[in-house]
Motif scaffolding. Sequence first.
Motif, short mmCIF file in Angstrom:
data_model
loop_
_atom_site.label_atom_id
_atom_site.label_comp_id
_atom_site.label_asym_id
_atom_site.label_seq_id
_atom_site.Cartn_x
_atom_site.Cartn_y
_atom_site.Cartn_z
N ASP A 46 -0.71 5.66 -3.08
CA ASP A 46 0.25 6.67 -2.57
C ASP A 46 0.97 6.01 -1.44
N GLU A 47 1.56 6.77 -0.50
CA GLU A 47 2.65 5.85 0.46
C GLU A 47 2.14 4.76 1.09
N ARG A 48 0.77 4.86 1.43
CA ARG A 48 0.17 3.73 2.41
C ARG A 48 -0.64 2.79 1.78
N THR A 49 -1.35 3.16 0.76
CA THR A 49 -2.44 2.37 0.09
C THR A 49 -2.36 2.41 -1.41
N TYR A 50 -3.19 1.18 -2.02
CA TYR A 50 -3.43 1.06 -3.33
C TYR A 50 -4.91 1.33 -3.70
N VAL A 68 -7.48 -11.40 -2.07
CA VAL A 68 -6.10 -10.71 -1.96
C VAL A 68 -5.29 -11.83 -1.17
N GLU A 69 -3.98 -12.09 -1.81
CA GLU A 69 -2.99 -12.88 -1.31
C GLU A 69 -1.60 -12.21 -1.40
N GLY A 70 -1.11 -11.76 -0.54
CA GLY A 70 0.25 -11.28 -0.62
C GLY A 70 -0.17 -9.93 -1.36
N ASN A 71 0.72 -10.08 -2.39
CA ASN A 71 0.73 -8.58 -3.26
C ASN A 71 -0.38 -9.30 -4.77
N THR A 72 -0.95 -10.13 -4.60
CA THR A 72 -1.74 -10.41 -5.68
C THR A 72 -3.33 -10.10 -5.48
N VAL A 73 -3.96 -9.76 -6.33
CA VAL A 73 -5.58 -9.37 -6.14
C VAL A 73 -6.08 -10.11 -7.36
N SER A 74 -7.21 -10.87 -7.05
CA SER A 74 -7.98 -11.49 -8.13
C SER A 74 -9.47 -10.98 -7.76
N GLY A 108 3.06 -3.83 -6.12
CA GLY A 108 4.44 -3.76 -5.88
C GLY A 108 4.80 -4.35 -4.63
N GLN A 109 3.79 -4.20 -3.64
CA GLN A 109 3.93 -4.42 -2.17
C GLN A 109 2.67 -5.24 -1.65
N ASP A 110 3.04 -6.06 -0.66
CA ASP A 110 2.13 -6.84 -0.09
C ASP A 110 0.90 -6.14 0.48
N ILE A 111 -0.31 -6.45 0.42
CA ILE A 111 -1.40 -5.95 0.83
C ILE A 111 -1.80 -6.59 2.40
N ASP A 112 -2.19 -5.48 3.21
CA ASP A 112 -2.70 -5.74 4.60
C ASP A 112 -4.00 -6.15 4.38
N LYS A 131 -1.04 -1.09 2.43
CA LYS A 131 0.15 -1.61 1.96
C LYS A 131 0.61 -2.24 3.41
N ARG A 132 1.17 -3.33 3.46
CA ARG A 132 1.70 -4.31 4.47
C ARG A 132 2.97 -3.29 4.90
N THR A 133 3.07 -2.87 6.28
CA THR A 133 4.10 -2.40 6.61
C THR A 133 5.31 -3.18 6.67
N VAL A 134 6.41 -3.20 6.34
CA VAL A 134 7.43 -4.04 6.34
C VAL A 134 8.21 -3.72 7.67
N ALA A 135 8.19 -4.98 8.50
CA ALA A 135 8.97 -4.90 9.79
C ALA A 135 10.55 -4.45 9.38
N SER A 136 10.95 -3.35 9.94
CA SER A 136 12.35 -2.80 9.77
C SER A 136 13.09 -4.03 10.45
N ALA A 137 14.38 -4.27 10.05
CA ALA A 137 15.35 -4.94 10.44
C ALA A 137 16.04 -4.44 11.72
#
Length: 143
Positions: A46-50, A68-74, A108-112, A131-137
């Motif tokens: 969904d918008e906030r989680t996998y 969990v590291e970045g967007n990779t889950v093992s 598709g996106q990094d995990i918090d 999902k890790r919130t992307v800091a807006s520029a």
Amino acid sequence: MSQHLTRFGHAGLDPLDDLLRGFFVRPMDVPRQESVPGIPMDVKEDERTYEVHAELPGVKKEDIHVHVEGNTVSIVAEVKQAREGREGERVLRAERYYGKVSRSFSLGQDIDDTQAVARFSDGVLVLTLPKRTVASARRLAID
């Protein structure tokens, strides 16, 4: 009526016809390719989680490791199914697995990982991965 032998040795039959006739009449024992079982899973988003549902029947909670590291889950699990046997008994087929199974995948996106939660019940591992919130520029104004 006389039969005429052809170059194939039989009246009117060629080797391909004989092969095909035998193929469909004779039972065939095709060896099954044995493989290490994988980890079947479903991944929802969904918008906030996998949310990951991974089937690990016969595995104890303490034998499951999730990284969990970045967007990779093992996911790594050790399957410990006792092999049963009786004196004088011969195993005809063994399909149960003993050892480690693992699965790694990228999202598709990094995990918090500080907010990630893992639950295990009735042979199903459920991972809730925010999902890790992307800091807006932001454009800086120059003073």
